[in-house]
Design an enzyme around this catalytic site. Sequence first.
Site, PDB file in Angstrom:
ATOM      1  N   ASP A 444       0.901  -1.190   0.142  1.00 55.60           N
ATOM      2  CA  ASP A 444      -0.025  -0.032  -0.124  1.00 55.60           C
ATOM      3  C   ASP A 444       0.884   1.332   0.021  1.00 55.60           C
ATOM      4  O   ASP A 444       1.522   1.289   1.082  1.00 55.60           O
ATOM      5  CB  ASP A 444      -0.712   0.033   1.230  1.00 55.60           C
ATOM      6  N   HIS A 445       0.723   2.017  -1.063  1.00 56.82           N
ATOM      7  CA  HIS A 445       1.591   3.175  -1.443  1.00 56.82           C
ATOM      8  C   HIS A 445       1.455   4.204  -0.073  1.00 56.82           C
ATOM      9  O   HIS A 445       2.200   5.298  -0.031  1.00 56.82           O
ATOM     10  CB  HIS A 445       1.767   3.702  -2.692  1.00 56.82           C
ATOM     11  N   ARG A 446       0.195   4.092   0.425  1.00 56.44           N
ATOM     12  CA  ARG A 446      -0.103   5.154   1.470  1.00 56.44           C
ATOM     13  C   ARG A 446       0.827   4.926   2.684  1.00 56.44           C
ATOM     14  O   ARG A 446       1.044   6.066   3.540  1.00 56.44           O
ATOM     15  CB  ARG A 446      -1.400   5.094   1.741  1.00 56.44           C
ATOM     16  N   CYS A 448       3.772   3.545   2.872  1.00 56.75           N
ATOM     17  CA  CYS A 448       5.534   3.756   2.896  1.00 56.75           C
ATOM     18  C   CYS A 448       5.896   4.105   1.426  1.00 56.75           C
ATOM     19  O   CYS A 448       4.995   3.953   0.726  1.00 56.75           O
ATOM     20  CB  CYS A 448       6.060   2.435   3.258  1.00 56.75           C
TER      21      CYS A 448
END
Length: 474
Positions: A444-446, A448
């Site tokens: 999940d790019h949110r 890290c």
Amino acid sequence: MPQVLEFKLPDLGEGLTEAEIVRWLVEVGDVVAIDQPVVEVETAKAMVEVPCPYGGVVTARFGDEGTELPVGAPLLTVAVGSVEPSVTGTGTGSDAADAGAESSGSGNVLVGYGTGAPPVRRRRVRPEGLSVPAAATVASAPAAPGEVAVPGRGADGVRGPVAVVSPLVRKLARQHDLDLRQLAGSGPDGLILRADVESAIRSAAAAPPAASAGTSAATPAARTATPAARTAVAAGPSARTLGERIPLRGVRGAVADKLARSRREIPDATCWVDADATELMAARAAMNSIGGPGAGPKVSVLALLARICTAALARYPELNSTVDVEAREIVRLPEVHLGFAAQTERGLVVPVVRDAQERNAESIGAEIARLTEAARTGTLRPAELTGGTFTLNNYGVFGVDGSTPIINHPEAAMLGVGRIVPKPWVHEGELAVRRVVQLSLTFDHRVCDGGTAGGFLRYVADCVEQPAVLLRTL
């Protein structure tokens, strides 16, 4: 006179809203005790035996095997209190009265949390003299001369109650614009079953057009068909869409909902790397070659990879987290509840190894073996399929090298492992045949950025290539 109580499908926990009847454990007329299992149902997560909170005589069952019911729908009715001493089989009338005398239920849901009431022998009681609730039967008035009696309609033509118990049957009829009053139920006392509605839908789709242009009256099936079905009937077979329709329900439906939600809500990204697993396989062989009384069970490759994951998550805790969308906060979780994907006859399930950060490879391996066997036999409890914080997906067992897995919502990452196969590899400056595996991390790019995800994956690859690296964290 006994009191007839209705037992509804209880809330089985973990957000489950429906269940499918797999097998009835009692029949109408049987004597049941408090907390005795009466039906086996399949939820989107597991097979569950549902106990009845009342003790008495079963007077009605709602739903055939294979019927899907929502939480709160009637399951069965039980007559509690005094019953007529007309018991067939062994035992006396007083025994039956004692069995049905407990009119208060425990209110418990799952087996294992009951009041401990002693079990009674299964006996059949003739239901004469027992009052049946209005939901189980529908009274129909005699039709007037020259008038056709319609289920659910009184003699005066005023619409009355329809002989339908299941909310799913009503919903299915509404979706296909069917008038339930036009259907004759095949169940007890004219009860309209799901099969009756599905038969009417098929009849409506297959009905031929009117024989003559001057005939304005349509068949009952055509009158109750959906607009799309009526168009197909009028246009002929060429206008119909052919193909098998498979309902998305049970495990398949739950997986579909979860994966779709993951793709809607999580901005995921994937990175991958090839790793030389030769040393890891050699270390595993050395572990399993040790004999003796304290040797323990064999250590699997999946158990070693799981232990590597817990060590990597200790270094990169950002990936053991979830996102609170409403609060706009990242929640880092202190415990690692490691899920692993398992393919079963019922579909894909993800059992969870609790507190994996506190286990060694042998302990993780034993728990994975136990949960895998429970998954194959369909005996996993709902609690063993929820609460995961990170998932390990070994799709190499299907003979493939790589994949971009979908994150198991609401987790933040998943590690995918391909097959371990001999490949040409540059080792110590020379070309050699080594055992190579592809590792992929979807995150999940949110929670890290790529640097953190790359650092996690590189550490996992280093432990695979040089298992001694893992000794630093043991």
